[in-house]
Design a protein around this motif. Sequence first.
Motif, PDB file in Angstrom:
ATOM      1  N   MET A 128      82.192  33.231  35.317  1.00  0.00           N
ATOM      2  CA  MET A 128      82.909  34.426  34.889  1.00  0.00           C
ATOM      3  C   MET A 128      83.786  34.136  33.662  1.00  0.00           C
ATOM      4  O   MET A 128      83.959  34.982  32.785  1.00  0.00           O
ATOM      5  CB  MET A 128      83.760  34.975  36.038  1.00  0.00           C
ATOM      6  N   ALA A 150      76.980  34.526  40.734  1.00  0.00           N
ATOM      7  CA  ALA A 150      77.356  34.653  39.320  1.00  0.00           C
ATOM      8  C   ALA A 150      76.193  35.193  38.494  1.00  0.00           C
ATOM      9  O   ALA A 150      76.385  36.049  37.619  1.00  0.00           O
ATOM     10  CB  ALA A 150      77.805  33.295  38.780  1.00  0.00           C
ATOM     11  N   SER A 200      75.721  36.560  34.699  1.00  0.00           N
ATOM     12  CA  SER A 200      75.902  35.291  33.995  1.00  0.00           C
ATOM     13  C   SER A 200      74.539  34.707  33.604  1.00  0.00           C
ATOM     14  O   SER A 200      73.651  34.572  34.445  1.00  0.00           O
ATOM     15  CB  SER A 200      76.637  34.283  34.890  1.00  0.00           C
TER      16      SER A 200
END
Length: 459
Positions: free
Chosen positions: A346, A398, A403
């Motif tokens: 993040m 994620a 991501s």
Amino acid sequence: MYTFPKNFLWGAAASAPQTEGAASVDGKSPSTWDKWFEMEPDLFFDHVGPEHTSNTYYQYKEDVANMKAMGMNSFRTSIAWTRLLPDGKTLNAQAVTFYRAYFQEMIDNGVEPIINLFHFDMPWWLMEKGGWEARESTDHFAFYAKTAFDCFGDIIKKWATFNEPLVHIECGYMGDAHWPKVHDVKRAIQVAYHTLLAHAKAVKEYRNNQYNDGQISIILNLSPVYPKSQEKEDLEAANWADMLYIRSFLDCAVKGEFPHELVSILKDAQLSPTTEANDKHIFKENTVDFIGCNYYQPLRVQAPQSKKRPITSPRDLFRGYDWPEKRINPHRGWEIYPQGIYDIAMRLKESYHNIPWFISENGMGVSEETHYMDPQGIVQDTYRIEFVADHLKALHLAIEEGSPCFGYHMWTFTDCWSWLNAYKNRYGYYRIDLDKDYARTPKASRFWMADVIKQNGFE
């Protein structure tokens, strides 16, 4: 089912000085580790030095065959500067032959090599000139990088300049774990600056190389920093830890500049490194294509006991904090915190243009693994399987949240030599027995991971 993106890179990581062995043959010159072991062998666990690592120089075909059998599609290792350019100037033809054969063996077996240039193995001839303290080291490194790109750039398409530059800075210039065992924060800052300048010059050489159709990166240990509390002093301490250990490297590599607060405090403390006028342009114009992230444990900090000025060490800005609720690896003493991977992802997404990245190292070191060996000689490392699974779950979340992580590499493929600790702590999918001609034996985690790779995920 935790399913990962198509073409996700499943692999492992290692380095030349920790695996190759053959430290004094076929024209290779000594590194700081070779000379240090020669001078103080008693400092090295079980008196095992860099000559006797994993014997990969002679057994690479066996290792690649094991990678293929496991289903791995990538592997990160490094080139030894001391092997390729033993005197810093003269190309060693035997080294070129070895590395091309090694890399091609991987490619022929469906394993993409990701090649790093420096993994703590400073050539001794350069150490005698001052190592990273000497500005000329940056040009020597740039020439070495150019040589590597010229020799292997036709087959290697993913490069890294440095592995964990923080480590050789902190351990060698603010501690005793790496040569030259110096305790001097001002010298450490100069070493850090020259290391990052060498990185930027190497990136520049890559951009100007005939084989520049791939990508180049740096591999950083991005241990997220967590404050003891939300009190102002603890938050300030965490900010400084983050700036010194994370942002100083990440901002430079991705944004091409250093944090302004960091530059300011170093100037106030009369700790600014020696620079040259054009350096800012070198940094700004030579940023990376992707980031390699090594993650083992978080960094927990609290306010220093007193605000000492001028600063003589990082402890004047922050100190460690032992979180009482932590989950611990009892075999190594390190905290286990899978959430850290999600937080790193993040951070890269929100503060670093969501730059592509991969887990270049993650793993669990365990001493005396023979305690977990079954009658068939297989180490039943269920603790490692649980560790990897927990971290992959955090990574999967994620990725689901946008991501662009494109791979997971465990440290390491076969147990490897680890600096002063030698083979004290084992990390590999395969056990290496030094007493039986470096015999490779798979551990339980090898079979579990082969299933993960086959399914591109796990339940």
